[in-house]
Design an enzyme around this catalytic site. Structure first.
Site, PDB file in Angstrom:
ATOM      1  N   GLU A 232      -4.316   6.474   8.767  1.00 43.76           N
ATOM      2  CA  GLU A 232      -5.262   7.216   7.935  1.00 43.76           C
ATOM      3  C   GLU A 232      -6.421   7.672   8.801  1.00 43.76           C
ATOM      4  O   GLU A 232      -6.757   7.002   9.790  1.00 43.76           O
ATOM      5  CB  GLU A 232      -5.842   6.292   6.840  1.00 43.76           C
ATOM      6  CG  GLU A 232      -5.016   6.211   5.588  1.00 43.76           C
ATOM      7  CD  GLU A 232      -5.639   5.279   4.549  1.00 43.76           C
ATOM      8  OE1 GLU A 232      -6.742   4.758   4.759  1.00 43.76           O
ATOM      9  OE2 GLU A 232      -4.976   5.085   3.516  1.00 43.76           O
TER      10      GLU A 232
ATOM     11  N   LYS B 270       0.829  -1.212   0.000  1.00 50.11           N
ATOM     12  CA  LYS B 270       0.000   0.000   0.000  1.00 50.11           C
ATOM     13  C   LYS B 270       0.857   1.253   0.000  1.00 50.11           C
ATOM     14  O   LYS B 270       0.487   2.255  -0.615  1.00 50.11           O
ATOM     15  CB  LYS B 270      -0.916   0.011   1.202  1.00 50.11           C
ATOM     16  CG  LYS B 270      -1.911  -1.114   1.158  1.00 50.11           C
ATOM     17  CD  LYS B 270      -2.882  -1.009   2.298  1.00 50.11           C
ATOM     18  CE  LYS B 270      -3.776  -2.210   2.251  1.00 50.11           C
ATOM     19  NZ  LYS B 270      -5.031  -1.967   2.899  1.00 50.11           N
TER      20      LYS B 270
ATOM     21  N   ARG C 263      -5.745  -8.281 -10.726  1.00 50.58           N
ATOM     22  CA  ARG C 263      -6.275  -9.533 -11.280  1.00 50.58           C
ATOM     23  C   ARG C 263      -7.678  -9.288 -11.827  1.00 50.58           C
ATOM     24  O   ARG C 263      -8.262  -8.227 -11.620  1.00 50.58           O
ATOM     25  CB  ARG C 263      -6.378 -10.573 -10.162  1.00 50.58           C
ATOM     26  CG  ARG C 263      -7.293 -10.081  -9.044  1.00 50.58           C
ATOM     27  CD  ARG C 263      -7.656 -11.125  -8.022  1.00 50.58           C
ATOM     28  NE  ARG C 263      -8.697 -10.643  -7.128  1.00 50.58           N
ATOM     29  CZ  ARG C 263      -8.486  -9.880  -6.050  1.00 50.58           C
ATOM     30  NH1 ARG C 263      -7.252  -9.532  -5.717  1.00 50.58           N
ATOM     31  NH2 ARG C 263      -9.495  -9.474  -5.319  1.00 50.58           N
TER      32      ARG C 263
ATOM     33  N   HIS D  51     -15.415  -8.454   5.340  1.00 54.71           N
ATOM     34  CA  HIS D  51     -14.576  -8.263   4.166  1.00 54.71           C
ATOM     35  C   HIS D  51     -14.810  -9.304   3.079  1.00 54.71           C
ATOM     36  O   HIS D  51     -14.056  -9.400   2.121  1.00 54.71           O
ATOM     37  CB  HIS D  51     -13.090  -8.204   4.549  1.00 54.71           C
ATOM     38  CG  HIS D  51     -12.824  -7.129   5.564  1.00 54.71           C
ATOM     39  ND1 HIS D  51     -12.947  -5.803   5.260  1.00 54.71           N
ATOM     40  CD2 HIS D  51     -12.495  -7.201   6.875  1.00 54.71           C
ATOM     41  CE1 HIS D  51     -12.694  -5.084   6.350  1.00 54.71           C
ATOM     42  NE2 HIS D  51     -12.428  -5.897   7.339  1.00 54.71           N
TER      43      HIS D  51
HETATM   44  C1  MV4 Z   1     -10.759   2.143   5.396  1.00 59.45           C
HETATM   45  C2  MV4 Z   1     -11.985   2.292   6.072  1.00 59.45           C
HETATM   46  C3  MV4 Z   1     -12.238   3.493   6.685  1.00 59.45           C
HETATM   47  N1  MV4 Z   1     -11.313   4.477   6.654  1.00 59.45           N
HETATM   48  N2  MV4 Z   1      -9.875   3.157   5.378  1.00 59.45           N
HETATM   49  C4  MV4 Z   1     -11.235  -2.494   4.402  1.00 59.45           C
HETATM   50  C5  MV4 Z   1     -10.661  -3.268   3.269  1.00 59.45           C
HETATM   51  C6  MV4 Z   1      -9.514  -2.481   2.764  1.00 59.45           C
HETATM   52  N3  MV4 Z   1      -9.431  -2.583   1.335  1.00 59.45           N
HETATM   53  C7  MV4 Z   1      -9.785  -1.100   3.235  1.00 59.45           C
HETATM   54  N4  MV4 Z   1     -10.850  -1.153   4.179  1.00 59.45           N
HETATM   55  C8  MV4 Z   1     -11.290  -0.045   4.803  1.00 59.45           C
HETATM   56  N5  MV4 Z   1     -10.439   1.009   4.781  1.00 59.45           N
HETATM   57  C9  MV4 Z   1     -10.158   4.284   6.012  1.00 59.45           C
HETATM   58  N6  MV4 Z   1      -9.257   5.271   6.016  1.00 59.45           N
HETATM   59  C10 MV4 Z   1     -12.883   1.232   6.077  1.00 59.45           C
HETATM   60  C11 MV4 Z   1     -12.529   0.055   5.453  1.00 59.45           C
HETATM   61  C12 MV4 Z   1     -13.517  -0.991   5.533  1.00 59.45           C
HETATM   62  C13 MV4 Z   1     -14.136  -1.498   4.404  1.00 59.45           C
HETATM   63  C14 MV4 Z   1     -13.823  -1.052   3.130  1.00 59.45           C
HETATM   64  C15 MV4 Z   1     -14.450  -1.559   2.028  1.00 59.45           C
HETATM   65  C16 MV4 Z   1     -15.420  -2.540   2.186  1.00 59.45           C
HETATM   66  C17 MV4 Z   1     -15.731  -3.006   3.422  1.00 59.45           C
HETATM   67  C18 MV4 Z   1     -15.107  -2.498   4.546  1.00 59.45           C
HETATM   68  C19 MV4 Z   1     -15.454  -2.980   5.802  1.00 59.45           C
HETATM   69  C20 MV4 Z   1     -14.824  -2.483   6.896  1.00 59.45           C
HETATM   70  C21 MV4 Z   1     -13.851  -1.503   6.772  1.00 59.45           C
END
Ligand code: MV4
Length: 492
Positions: A199, A115, A291, A234
């Site tokens: 973040e 990341k 992918r 997730h």
């Molecule tokens: C976040 C967030 C809130 N704030 N970043 C979860 C998977 C990863 N790809 C990034 N994720 C998240 N990042 C910040 N700064 C909340 C999530 C997140 C989430 C994101 C997408 C789909 C489902 C989720 C479930 C919980 C938290």
């Protein structure tokens, strides 16, 4: 390219082979002992058993797959998703063996696999990112000061994490130092890389991703968005395209940003750029998946593009067969992932024998699956039985078709997430389009599933149909998590 090997199994192996067949390309399946009788093995022109059931003795044995490919004079390898699909080392070995890898370069995979490297790569483009640090934290006190400036709650993320792994919410300043230590330890033990960053925590985001496609001639396009907010721990369960909330302006801006992310890593092939969308419809770049994704069919349904065909074409060095201006959104598509899981019982995996298995058919329905009636669902792999996809002229029509498709899909022998999919499609919050990543925890409970069933039974009773054929009801449970639900629809 005359012959490709599919380094995968199940529905995605079949999906890739079907397009290869369309293109006059012959196919090689590799399979584990557990998959000997699977449809994808029979569908392939040639098939080779590569080892015992566990993936680390079969589907993850990169060198063995390459050996098979060389022996059978294979020109290209398609990795599908999961397994070796984002493994830069495997990609290098494939290329070194003189075989075309149908996907991006190992360098692009490496950049997007970290990341922090991804943030660094896109830095010179104007891509919105969540406020936070863009380098690994070395000075905890300085990080704490920044966290306080950003405002709690904040999120600590592992650079090597992804898909929700290696994240930690910190609610209060006084917890910061302790949580940071725990996060670093976890990152070291889980990923062998202790790099973490912080973040601002976006509280109620939507997860929206953009499909991109790039060729080796410098052409990069986006194929609009997929809304993937309906997920559980997730794990995505329902996806749709387009999103119910994007305006044409935001869509265009996000599409441009996604293309820039792809450009920043010299991307080639099909990729997905993930964004968060906050309540004020601000979007932020999160990560890129290098992918073909599970949910790619909803994009195919609304664009008319066969993404696997384009993947193969660009891997051959050809230009993309369309430009950005050629792409339009046609109608709306929904996908429900059908897992062998009991939604009424905390989504516990329910592996077993598919004693009844009949796919729904009719207008606007697509089923991508890898099973047939009478097969056992192996315990060794992901419990996804199939993907049920519907298309309609409007979002309403796509949802209504999904309800019907969930009902017409007859599966017995294992519990499935079909009743859950139908629950989502009928839920007011989902239908209104007003939902976020908390949809499941906010609105779903096993009791809600029962209430959904009872409401249907009541409607059936009012219409005046009797609950007949109890024997059939007991043996076929499709959309009913229990046998409480009326069978009137099926017994008409
Ligand atoms: C976040 C967030 C809130 N704030 N970043 C979860 C998977 C990863 N790809 C990034 N994720 C998240 N990042 C910040 N700064 C909340 C999530 C997140 C989430 C994101 C997408 C789909 C489902 C989720 C479930 C919980 C938290």
């Amino acid at each position: 390219m005359k012959k490709i090997l599919i380094a995968n199994r199940g529905e995605i192996a079949l999906r890739v082979m079907r397009t290869a067949k369309d293109m006059g390309i012959s196919t090689v399946a590799v399979f584990s002992e557990a998959d000997r009788n699977a449809p994808f093995v029979r569908y392939a022109d040639e098939a080779v058993c590569i080892g015992p059931a566990p993936s680390n003795q079969s589907y993850l044995l990169g060198e063995k797959l390459i050996e098979v490919a060389k022996e059978l004079n294979v020109d290209g390898i398609h990795p599908g998703y999961g397994f070796l699909s984002e493994n830069a080392g495997f990609t290098r070995k494939v290329t070194d063996a003189g075989i075309t890898f149908i996907g991006p370069s190992p360098e692009a995979m490496e950049v997007m696999g970290s990341k922090l490297a991804a943030k660094a790569a896109v830095k010179s483009y104007n891509i919105p990112m969540v406020p936070g640090t863009d380098e690994a934290i070395t000075d905890v006190e300085a990080a704490k000061k920044l966290a306080t400036e950003i405002g709690f709650p904040i999120l600590i993320k592992a650079s090597a994490g992804g898909g929700g792994k290696g994240m930690r919410i910190v609610e209060r300043e006084e917890d910061f130092v302790e949580q940071m230590a725990l996060a670093v330890n976890e990152a070291v033990s889980s990923f062998g890389d202790g790099a973490v960053f912080i973040e601002k925590y976006v509280g109620s985001p939507r997860h929206i991703e953009i499909q991109v496609m790039a060729d080796t001639h410098g052409n990069i396009v986006h194929l609009f968005e997929r809304e993937c907010s309906v997920q559980r721990r997730h794990q995505k369960v329902v996806e749709e395209a387009p999103s119910a909330v994007l305006t044409p302006e935001i869509r265009e801006a996000m599409g441009k940003s996604a293309v820039d992310v792809a450009r920043a890593c010299n991307y080639v092939g099909a990729g997905t750029v993930e964004f968060l969308l906050d309540e004020n419809k601000n979007y932020y770049f999160l990560e890129m998946n290098t992918r073909l994704q599970v949910e790619h069919p909803v994009t195919e349904m609304i664009t008319g593009v066969d993404l696997v065909r384009e993947q193969i074409n660009v891997a051959r060095g050809e230009k993309l067969s369309f430009s950005q201006e050629d792409l339009k959104i046609h109608g709306h598509a929904m996908e429900v992932r059908v897992y062998a899981e009991d939604a009424a019982n905390n989504f516990l995996p329910d592996i077993g024998h598919l004693s009844t298995y009949r796919r729904p058919t009719g207008p606007g329905i697509r089923v991508d699956d890898g099973f047939e009636e009478g097969m056992d669902i192996p315990i060794y792999y992901d419990p996804m039985i199939s993907k049920l996809i519907t298309h309609g002229a409007t979002r309403e029509e796509a949802m209504d078709r999904m309800v019907r498709a969930c009902e017409d899909y007859l599966i017995s022998g294992v519990k499935t997430t079909l009743p859950f999919g139908k629950f989502v499609m009928q839920h007011e919050a989902f239908r209104s389009g007003n939902f976020d990543t908390h949809f499941v925890s906010k609105h779903f409970s096993p009791e809600a599933l029962d209430r959904n069933d009872e409401a249907e039974a009541l409607i059936a009773a009012i219409i005046g149909t009797s609950l007949v054929d109890d024997k059939k009801k007991a043996s076929i449970t499709t959309n009913a998590s229990s046998t409480k639900q009326s069978n009137w629809r099926r017994n008409r």
